[in-house]
Design an enzyme around this catalytic site. Structure first.
Site, PDB file in Angstrom:
ATOM      1  N   GLN A  90       0.842  -1.195   0.000  1.00 15.96           N
ATOM      2  CA  GLN A  90       0.000   0.000   0.000  1.00 15.96           C
ATOM      3  C   GLN A  90       0.877   1.245   0.000  1.00 15.96           C
ATOM      4  O   GLN A  90       1.140   1.844   1.039  1.00 15.96           O
ATOM      5  CB  GLN A  90      -0.895  -0.026   1.251  1.00 15.96           C
ATOM      6  CG  GLN A  90      -1.891   1.086   1.319  1.00 15.96           C
ATOM      7  CD  GLN A  90      -3.037   0.886   0.357  1.00 15.96           C
ATOM      8  OE1 GLN A  90      -3.576  -0.193   0.259  1.00 15.96           O
ATOM      9  NE2 GLN A  90      -3.393   1.917  -0.355  1.00 15.96           N
ATOM     10  N   PHE A  91       1.358   1.648  -1.183  1.00 12.29           N
ATOM     11  CA  PHE A  91       2.257   2.795  -1.261  1.00 12.29           C
ATOM     12  C   PHE A  91       1.610   4.084  -0.785  1.00 12.29           C
ATOM     13  O   PHE A  91       2.288   5.003  -0.341  1.00 12.29           O
ATOM     14  CB  PHE A  91       2.810   2.965  -2.688  1.00 12.29           C
ATOM     15  CG  PHE A  91       1.856   3.585  -3.655  1.00 12.29           C
ATOM     16  CD1 PHE A  91       1.884   4.947  -3.885  1.00 12.29           C
ATOM     17  CD2 PHE A  91       0.947   2.804  -4.350  1.00 12.29           C
ATOM     18  CE1 PHE A  91       1.014   5.526  -4.786  1.00 12.29           C
ATOM     19  CE2 PHE A  91       0.076   3.367  -5.255  1.00 12.29           C
ATOM     20  CZ  PHE A  91       0.105   4.742  -5.480  1.00 12.29           C
ATOM     21  N   THR A  92       0.281   4.163  -0.805  1.00 18.41           N
ATOM     22  CA  THR A  92      -0.397   5.403  -0.412  1.00 18.41           C
ATOM     23  C   THR A  92      -0.265   5.694   1.082  1.00 18.41           C
ATOM     24  O   THR A  92      -0.594   6.802   1.518  1.00 18.41           O
ATOM     25  CB  THR A  92      -1.883   5.381  -0.815  1.00 18.41           C
ATOM     26  OG1 THR A  92      -2.530   4.274  -0.177  1.00 18.41           O
ATOM     27  CG2 THR A  92      -2.033   5.271  -2.328  1.00 18.41           C
TER      28      THR A  92
END
Length: 150
Positions: free
Chosen positions: A78-80
């Protein structure tokens, strides 16, 4: 590394209308990887996740860990989680690791969690468009940042 850990009764990840990973009781873990993360972050965070005592004992107190309840892990990249919203309304993701750094670290984290838990875990696919379904139990949601250990 940032992990958002949700205690779940059930969780699954669907990719291209096919279930890729599914668990019953356990943790759905969103993992954000930054360019500064190392093997030390992986080892520390994995032990922290597996050792968390957030399942109810016979008195209803959060005293039990994953192994005590036979729980599993669903790990999703989950890069966000590394979004910066300091300027304007469009998030910046400069702190999120690029795929050439993040993918090997994600694979290492998967292996470390499997080692520490003592069994295979379920995962999504890095960079895929994923649909996550979960039933948060509690709700219990905990955020752990490997760069903020004190």
């Amino acid at each position: 590394m940032i992990a958002v850990i949700q205690r779940v009764s059930h969780a699954s990840v669907t990719i291209d209308e096919k279930i890729n990973g599914e668990i019953a009781i356990g943790y759905m873990v969103l993992l954000g990887i930054t360019h500064a993360d190392t093997q030390e972050d992986i080892e520390w965070l994995s032990k922290k996740i597996v050792g968390l005592r957030v399942f109810g004992d016979e008195d209803g107190k959060m005293n039990l860990d994953l192994n005590s309840v036979g729980g599993n892990i669903l790990l999703i990249s989950q890069f966000t989680l590394h979004a910066s919203t300091k300027k304007g309304n469009r998030p910046s993701f400069l702190e999120a690791a690029r795929p050439e750094i993040a993918i090997p670290l994600y694979k290492k984290m998967t292996a470390q969690l499997e080692f520490d838990l003592g069994k295979p875990i379920e995962t999504g696919i890095f960079g895929a468009d994923m649909k996550i379904l979960l039933l948060n139990d509690g709700p219990v949601t905990i955020v752990i940042d490997s760069k903020n250990r004190i």
